[in-house]
Scaffold this motif. Structure first.
Motif, PDB file in Angstrom:
ATOM      1  N   UNK A 148     -66.977 -35.976  64.586  1.00  0.00           N
ATOM      2  CA  UNK A 148     -68.036 -36.631  63.814  1.00  0.00           C
ATOM      3  C   UNK A 148     -68.983 -35.590  63.223  1.00  0.00           C
ATOM      4  N   UNK A 149     -69.337 -34.576  63.990  1.00  0.00           N
ATOM      5  CA  UNK A 149     -70.234 -33.524  63.510  1.00  0.00           C
ATOM      6  C   UNK A 149     -69.571 -32.737  62.376  1.00  0.00           C
ATOM      7  N   UNK A 150     -68.308 -32.344  62.559  1.00  0.00           N
ATOM      8  CA  UNK A 150     -67.588 -31.584  61.529  1.00  0.00           C
ATOM      9  C   UNK A 150     -67.445 -32.430  60.269  1.00  0.00           C
ATOM     10  N   UNK A 151     -67.115 -33.713  60.419  1.00  0.00           N
ATOM     11  CA  UNK A 151     -66.980 -34.593  59.266  1.00  0.00           C
ATOM     12  C   UNK A 151     -68.313 -34.724  58.534  1.00  0.00           C
ATOM     13  N   UNK A 152     -69.392 -34.882  59.281  1.00  0.00           N
ATOM     14  CA  UNK A 152     -70.723 -34.999  58.676  1.00  0.00           C
ATOM     15  C   UNK A 152     -71.126 -33.751  57.924  1.00  0.00           C
ATOM     16  N   UNK A 153     -70.866 -32.590  58.488  1.00  0.00           N
ATOM     17  CA  UNK A 153     -71.210 -31.328  57.836  1.00  0.00           C
ATOM     18  C   UNK A 153     -70.373 -31.141  56.580  1.00  0.00           C
ATOM     19  N   UNK A 154     -69.083 -31.457  56.642  1.00  0.00           N
ATOM     20  CA  UNK A 154     -68.253 -31.301  55.450  1.00  0.00           C
ATOM     21  C   UNK A 154     -68.706 -32.260  54.354  1.00  0.00           C
ATOM     22  N   UNK A 155     -69.184 -33.442  54.705  1.00  0.00           N
ATOM     23  CA  UNK A 155     -69.697 -34.388  53.716  1.00  0.00           C
ATOM     24  C   UNK A 155     -70.945 -33.837  53.045  1.00  0.00           C
ATOM     25  N   UNK A 156     -71.796 -33.177  53.815  1.00  0.00           N
ATOM     26  CA  UNK A 156     -73.012 -32.614  53.248  1.00  0.00           C
ATOM     27  C   UNK A 156     -72.719 -31.509  52.237  1.00  0.00           C
ATOM     28  N   UNK A 157     -71.683 -30.735  52.476  1.00  0.00           N
ATOM     29  CA  UNK A 157     -71.388 -29.612  51.613  1.00  0.00           C
ATOM     30  C   UNK A 157     -70.463 -29.947  50.448  1.00  0.00           C
ATOM     31  N   UNK A 158     -69.881 -31.146  50.450  1.00  0.00           N
ATOM     32  CA  UNK A 158     -69.034 -31.508  49.321  1.00  0.00           C
ATOM     33  C   UNK A 158     -69.914 -32.137  48.248  1.00  0.00           C
ATOM     34  N   UNK A 159     -70.034 -31.438  47.139  1.00  0.00           N
ATOM     35  CA  UNK A 159     -70.888 -31.869  46.050  1.00  0.00           C
ATOM     36  C   UNK A 159     -70.009 -32.126  44.841  1.00  0.00           C
ATOM     37  N   UNK A 160     -70.189 -33.284  44.255  1.00  0.00           N
ATOM     38  CA  UNK A 160     -69.449 -33.592  43.042  1.00  0.00           C
ATOM     39  C   UNK A 160     -70.074 -32.851  41.870  1.00  0.00           C
ATOM     40  N   UNK A 161     -69.225 -32.307  41.040  1.00  0.00           N
ATOM     41  CA  UNK A 161     -69.706 -31.611  39.852  1.00  0.00           C
ATOM     42  C   UNK A 161     -69.159 -32.306  38.620  1.00  0.00           C
ATOM     43  N   UNK A 162     -69.973 -32.313  37.589  1.00  0.00           N
ATOM     44  CA  UNK A 162     -69.575 -32.878  36.311  1.00  0.00           C
ATOM     45  C   UNK A 162     -69.159 -31.719  35.416  1.00  0.00           C
ATOM     46  N   UNK A 163     -67.927 -31.756  34.964  1.00  0.00           N
ATOM     47  CA  UNK A 163     -67.428 -30.686  34.108  1.00  0.00           C
ATOM     48  C   UNK A 163     -67.192 -31.242  32.713  1.00  0.00           C
ATOM     49  N   UNK A 164     -67.608 -30.481  31.713  1.00  0.00           N
ATOM     50  CA  UNK A 164     -67.411 -30.863  30.321  1.00  0.00           C
ATOM     51  C   UNK A 164     -66.369 -29.922  29.734  1.00  0.00           C
TER      52      UNK A 164
END
Length: 155
Positions: free
Chosen positions: A6-22
């Motif tokens: 749960x901790x590892x999953x939570x940390x990975x969720x925090x660091x995964x950021x969606x980026x908008x690419x043009x």
């Protein structure tokens, strides 16, 4: 063991950021068939969250998480005659802002962000005390943007 997962999953969720690419796209010959073909490919591409195809400006915007998909895979997903090249990449973030007491505070924050290079869009929500920013990662970062906000507002 379950707590560690749960901790590892939570940390990975925090660091995964969606980026908008043009992307600039070459090879589109019409606004219906070509745009629909590109849309059908992007719809089934695993990891794409949102996208828009702009035939008139020969641009495609794609929102995806870099953990699940790469720009190279997006570019390679399109068949010939389409050729995509990355123009810019933006990230959106939201911050809770303390010390907001009136619309004058909102105006003060907005004025501090007007000329920040690389800041594509921003919005200060008075009722929620939230600042939303979208910036070009090649031109600035969130810390440079935040540093422009007067210190009396706590982020």
């Amino acid at each position: 063991m379950r707590k560690i997962f749960i901790i590892v999953f939570g940390i990975s969720f925090l660091f995964s950021i969606s980026t908008n690419k043009v992307y600039n796209i070459e090879g589109m010959m019409c606004g219906v068939g070509c745009a629909n073909k590109i849309s059908s490919i992007l719809k089934v591409l695993d990891g794409v969250e949102e996208f828009s195809v702009d035939f008139e400006n020969s641009k495609v915007e794609v929102l995806f998480d870099d953990e699940n998909l790469t720009s190279k895979k997006v570019i390679n997903a399109l068949p010939s005659p389409y050729k995509m090249t990355l123009i810019k990449e933006t990230i959106s973030k939201e911050y809770a802002v303390g010390g907001i007491t009136c619309m004058g505070c909102v105006h003060n924050i907005n004025n501090s962000l007007v000329d920040v290079e690389g800041l594509e869009n921003y919005n200060m929500d008075f009722e929620e005390s939230l600042l939303w920013i979208e910036y070009d990662i090649d031109k600035t970062d969130d810390q440079k943007i935040i540093s422009k906000i007067p210190e009396k507002f706590k982020l």
